[in-house]
Scaffold this motif. Sequence first.
Motif, PDB file in Angstrom:
ATOM      1  N   HIS A 193      27.652  64.281   4.673  1.00  0.00           N
ATOM      2  CA  HIS A 193      28.034  63.385   3.582  1.00  0.00           C
ATOM      3  C   HIS A 193      27.858  64.048   2.225  1.00  0.00           C
ATOM      4  O   HIS A 193      26.904  64.804   2.002  1.00  0.00           O
ATOM      5  CB  HIS A 193      27.181  62.111   3.618  1.00  0.00           C
ATOM      6  CG  HIS A 193      27.444  61.246   4.802  1.00  0.00           C
ATOM      7  ND1 HIS A 193      28.136  60.059   4.728  1.00  0.00           N
ATOM      8  CD2 HIS A 193      27.121  61.403   6.112  1.00  0.00           C
ATOM      9  CE1 HIS A 193      28.202  59.501   5.932  1.00  0.00           C
ATOM     10  NE2 HIS A 193      27.601  60.301   6.790  1.00  0.00           N
ATOM     11  N   ASP A 194      28.774  63.722   1.317  1.00  0.00           N
ATOM     12  CA  ASP A 194      28.624  64.070  -0.099  1.00  0.00           C
ATOM     13  C   ASP A 194      27.884  62.944  -0.809  1.00  0.00           C
ATOM     14  O   ASP A 194      28.106  61.772  -0.517  1.00  0.00           O
ATOM     15  CB  ASP A 194      29.979  64.202  -0.798  1.00  0.00           C
ATOM     16  CG  ASP A 194      30.739  65.431  -0.359  1.00  0.00           C
ATOM     17  OD1 ASP A 194      30.141  66.302   0.275  1.00  0.00           O
ATOM     18  OD2 ASP A 194      31.944  65.492  -0.660  1.00  0.00           O
ATOM     19  N   GLU A 195      27.036  63.310  -1.746  1.00  0.00           N
ATOM     20  CA  GLU A 195      26.589  62.347  -2.747  1.00  0.00           C
ATOM     21  C   GLU A 195      27.601  62.475  -3.879  1.00  0.00           C
ATOM     22  O   GLU A 195      27.434  63.290  -4.783  1.00  0.00           O
ATOM     23  CB  GLU A 195      25.179  62.681  -3.224  1.00  0.00           C
ATOM     24  CG  GLU A 195      24.139  62.559  -2.124  1.00  0.00           C
ATOM     25  CD  GLU A 195      22.762  62.960  -2.588  1.00  0.00           C
ATOM     26  OE1 GLU A 195      22.614  63.300  -3.775  1.00  0.00           O
ATOM     27  OE2 GLU A 195      21.839  62.937  -1.765  1.00  0.00           O
ATOM     28  N   VAL A 196      28.645  61.673  -3.804  1.00  0.00           N
ATOM     29  CA  VAL A 196      29.901  61.934  -4.515  1.00  0.00           C
ATOM     30  C   VAL A 196      29.650  62.442  -5.930  1.00  0.00           C
ATOM     31  O   VAL A 196      29.136  61.752  -6.790  1.00  0.00           O
ATOM     32  CB  VAL A 196      30.775  60.676  -4.548  1.00  0.00           C
ATOM     33  CG1 VAL A 196      32.098  60.952  -5.235  1.00  0.00           C
ATOM     34  CG2 VAL A 196      31.011  60.174  -3.121  1.00  0.00           C
ATOM     35  N   THR A 205      34.916  58.231   1.086  1.00  0.00           N
ATOM     36  CA  THR A 205      33.708  58.636   1.798  1.00  0.00           C
ATOM     37  C   THR A 205      33.941  58.340   3.280  1.00  0.00           C
ATOM     38  O   THR A 205      34.967  57.749   3.661  1.00  0.00           O
ATOM     39  CB  THR A 205      32.498  57.842   1.290  1.00  0.00           C
ATOM     40  OG1 THR A 205      32.782  56.431   1.463  1.00  0.00           O
ATOM     41  CG2 THR A 205      32.236  58.113  -0.189  1.00  0.00           C
ATOM     42  N   TRP A 206      32.996  58.734   4.118  1.00  0.00           N
ATOM     43  CA  TRP A 206      33.170  58.458   5.551  1.00  0.00           C
ATOM     44  C   TRP A 206      33.404  56.972   5.833  1.00  0.00           C
ATOM     45  O   TRP A 206      34.352  56.641   6.583  1.00  0.00           O
ATOM     46  CB  TRP A 206      31.950  58.960   6.334  1.00  0.00           C
ATOM     47  CG  TRP A 206      31.971  60.422   6.673  1.00  0.00           C
ATOM     48  CD1 TRP A 206      31.090  61.371   6.276  1.00  0.00           C
ATOM     49  CD2 TRP A 206      32.921  61.107   7.512  1.00  0.00           C
ATOM     50  NE1 TRP A 206      31.417  62.606   6.791  1.00  0.00           N
ATOM     51  CE2 TRP A 206      32.541  62.475   7.569  1.00  0.00           C
ATOM     52  CE3 TRP A 206      34.063  60.706   8.213  1.00  0.00           C
ATOM     53  CZ2 TRP A 206      33.248  63.423   8.296  1.00  0.00           C
ATOM     54  CZ3 TRP A 206      34.767  61.654   8.943  1.00  0.00           C
ATOM     55  CH2 TRP A 206      34.368  62.992   8.979  1.00  0.00           C
ATOM     56  N   SER A 224      23.016  64.699   3.839  1.00  0.00           N
ATOM     57  CA  SER A 224      23.866  64.572   2.651  1.00  0.00           C
ATOM     58  C   SER A 224      23.567  65.697   1.676  1.00  0.00           C
ATOM     59  O   SER A 224      22.471  66.279   1.675  1.00  0.00           O
ATOM     60  CB  SER A 224      23.653  63.215   1.974  1.00  0.00           C
ATOM     61  OG  SER A 224      22.321  63.067   1.537  1.00  0.00           O
ATOM     62  N   THR A 228      30.301  68.774  -2.979  1.00  0.00           N
ATOM     63  CA  THR A 228      31.188  68.981  -1.842  1.00  0.00           C
ATOM     64  C   THR A 228      31.115  70.408  -1.322  1.00  0.00           C
ATOM     65  O   THR A 228      31.178  70.644  -0.115  1.00  0.00           O
ATOM     66  CB  THR A 228      32.644  68.647  -2.237  1.00  0.00           C
ATOM     67  OG1 THR A 228      32.685  67.294  -2.706  1.00  0.00           O
ATOM     68  CG2 THR A 228      33.583  68.794  -1.060  1.00  0.00           C
TER      69      THR A 228
END
Length: 313
Positions: A193-196, A205-206, A224, A228
């Motif tokens: 996961h990205d921490e946007v 996001t997913w 996470s 990216t």
Amino acid sequence: MPDRLPPLPAVRAFEAAARLGGFQNAGEELHVSAGAVAHQVKQLEAWLGVALFHRLPRGVALTAAGRQYAQALQPLLDGLADVSESIKRHSDERVVTVTSVPSLVARWLMPRLGRLQRQHPDIDMRVLASLHPVDFLRDGVDVAIRLGTGPYPGLKADLLMEESFSAVCSPAFQAGAPDIREPADLLRHPLLHDEVEIRIPDEITWPRWFRALGIPYHGGTRPSFSHTYLTLEAAANGQGVALAPEPFISEDLRTGRLVRLLPQLVTGPYRFHLLRLPEAEARPAVKAFCDWIIEEARAEHAGEASAMRGAGE
């Protein structure tokens, strides 16, 4: 205007004395004597008609008017310093300063700068990775690549790329996960996961990716990462499946460092735009860079479309 401005050397002396707490320290910074600073400050006080410092037996202290004047001066002098630095940078016509978010710089722009150098050896690039809104004049920036929807008042803007998100992993991870045949199968595997990093609403996001494909998502394994490009590094090292926009993975797909697990793409609500002040392209180096990067983005889009058609045949 000149009649309304105070003597600028005196303003500079006062600002240094106010900031550093005395004439002696100000003189050391300005490479003059404390007496010279005191004389300049006295000249400014005479021009203003008000005392800016209390003269004490040991040192000086700002008066109320002095504190008010110092507070008002600081942003004015900072702005003058910023625009002066910007003009100095632009005095070299070969230098083009571009800024974008860190992941686009690392994953899309940097791999292409060699081609720019071969085509335009006279351009000297200055690349800034930043998440913050850009002030073109204050920051000395010629071109910004930003994710958004537009419009961008006062700026010239060209669409560069859309964001279409797909699931990617390393070839080794794919070889070890033969059970992944459709999106729901991903839920049995580690999802990275990205921490946007761009901090904007509705980014894909997913959970949103699965929802767009009609698949319930209830969480699961969740390592996470703050950017990216870090998520994609973890994917390339076989740590799981990453969800990535096409611009960030094109080079890794081409070299085989990453593979697309599934054909499903979900298009995000934002696009990457090339932004600059209307007058920026009066400089030939900036114009050449803008033409080059727009052509790079178009060529990549055409290549992706061809690859997707080939995959579907």
